[in-house]
Design an enzyme around this catalytic site. Structure first.
Site, PDB file in Angstrom:
ATOM      1  N   ARG A  93      -5.570   0.442  -5.746  1.00 42.50           N
ATOM      2  CA  ARG A  93      -6.949   0.782  -6.117  1.00 42.50           C
ATOM      3  C   ARG A  93      -7.006   1.881  -7.167  1.00 42.50           C
ATOM      4  O   ARG A  93      -7.941   1.947  -7.939  1.00 42.50           O
ATOM      5  CB  ARG A  93      -7.737   1.238  -4.887  1.00 42.50           C
ATOM      6  CG  ARG A  93      -7.951   0.163  -3.861  1.00 42.50           C
ATOM      7  CD  ARG A  93      -8.605   0.710  -2.620  1.00 42.50           C
ATOM      8  NE  ARG A  93      -7.721   1.734  -2.055  1.00 42.50           N
ATOM      9  CZ  ARG A  93      -8.111   2.742  -1.303  1.00 42.50           C
ATOM     10  NH1 ARG A  93      -9.369   2.887  -0.988  1.00 42.50           N
ATOM     11  NH2 ARG A  93      -7.252   3.608  -0.833  1.00 42.50           N
TER      12      ARG A  93
ATOM     13  N   HIS B 214      -9.361  -6.266   0.709  1.00 44.64           N
ATOM     14  CA  HIS B 214      -8.194  -6.962   1.283  1.00 44.64           C
ATOM     15  C   HIS B 214      -8.320  -8.467   1.063  1.00 44.64           C
ATOM     16  O   HIS B 214      -7.358  -9.131   0.663  1.00 44.64           O
ATOM     17  CB  HIS B 214      -8.093  -6.702   2.795  1.00 44.64           C
ATOM     18  CG  HIS B 214      -7.806  -5.294   3.183  1.00 44.64           C
ATOM     19  ND1 HIS B 214      -8.546  -4.638   4.144  1.00 44.64           N
ATOM     20  CD2 HIS B 214      -6.855  -4.420   2.771  1.00 44.64           C
ATOM     21  CE1 HIS B 214      -8.056  -3.419   4.297  1.00 44.64           C
ATOM     22  NE2 HIS B 214      -7.037  -3.255   3.474  1.00 44.64           N
TER      23      HIS B 214
ATOM     24  N   SER C 125     -10.629   1.098   4.193  1.00 45.78           N
ATOM     25  CA  SER C 125     -10.985   0.920   5.595  1.00 45.78           C
ATOM     26  C   SER C 125     -11.526   2.226   6.174  1.00 45.78           C
ATOM     27  O   SER C 125     -12.487   2.222   6.943  1.00 45.78           O
ATOM     28  CB  SER C 125      -9.770   0.448   6.391  1.00 45.78           C
ATOM     29  OG  SER C 125      -9.383  -0.836   5.985  1.00 45.78           O
TER      30      SER C 125
ATOM     31  N   LYS D 232      -3.050   6.700  12.847  1.00 49.64           N
ATOM     32  CA  LYS D 232      -4.508   6.589  12.734  1.00 49.64           C
ATOM     33  C   LYS D 232      -5.116   6.204  14.075  1.00 49.64           C
ATOM     34  O   LYS D 232      -4.476   5.537  14.882  1.00 49.64           O
ATOM     35  CB  LYS D 232      -4.896   5.522  11.704  1.00 49.64           C
ATOM     36  CG  LYS D 232      -4.476   5.819  10.286  1.00 49.64           C
ATOM     37  CD  LYS D 232      -4.888   4.682   9.365  1.00 49.64           C
ATOM     38  CE  LYS D 232      -4.426   4.921   7.942  1.00 49.64           C
ATOM     39  NZ  LYS D 232      -4.766   3.790   7.079  1.00 49.64           N
TER      40      LYS D 232
END
Length: 161
Positions: A93, A16, A131, A40
């Site tokens: 990514r 990030h 993360s 989440k």
């Protein structure tokens, strides 16, 4: 021109941070919007995540054109309109990320044709870092050094004691 980089950032990773550093050279102002992700289970609350990002920026990008705000919910495109932002920053990514992000970018275009989504490819050193993976490794006392800013690493280790 202003850009918006929105996410839950739970936790804020070096991937990030790399995207933020690069975006800050492309735009006059970069706004990081930290949001609650109700799908989440967060490790840190929104205020803790915001403070960790602010601390990371102070050590890595002092005096930068980046600011951190809380996104209280709703569509990111609505927040972008409210802030007068013309670009949404998204980090990519993998091909899997690209497919997902393209769908979101297309949906955002149906909501506001004036706001562009800018994709920045992750640095090769951080392509595997997410993360979720950081939280999983840290939960079992694995090595997360170099995957998150030092201040974030300290907070994660404290949380997992």
């Amino acid at each position: 021109m202003k850009a918006l980089y929105a996410g839950s950032f739970d936790p804020f990773t070096n991937g990030h941070l790399d995207i933020v550093k690069r975006a800050s050279t492309l735009f006059d102002e970069v706004i990081i919007a930290v949001s609650e992700n109700i799908s989440k289970q967060p490790l840190f609350d929104v205020d803790q995540r915001m403070q960790m990002i602010i601390d990371s920026l102070e050590s890595q990008l002092p005096g930068s054109n980046v600011k951190v705000i809380k996104h209280k919910g709703g569509l990111t495109i609505d927040l972008a309109e409210e802030l007068g932002v013309k670009a949404l920053i998204r980090g990519i990514r993998s091909i899997k990320d690209m497919e997902y992000e393209m769908d979101i970018a297309s949906m955002n275009k149906t909501q506001n044709k004036e706001i562009e989504t800018i994709f920045l490819m992750s640095d090769e050193h951080y392509r595997f870092v997410s993360s979720s993976l950081v939280k999983e490794v840290a939960r079992f006392q694995g090595n997360i050094h170099g995957l998150v800013p030092e201040n974030v690493e300290k907070q994660i280790k404290q949380k997992n004691r």
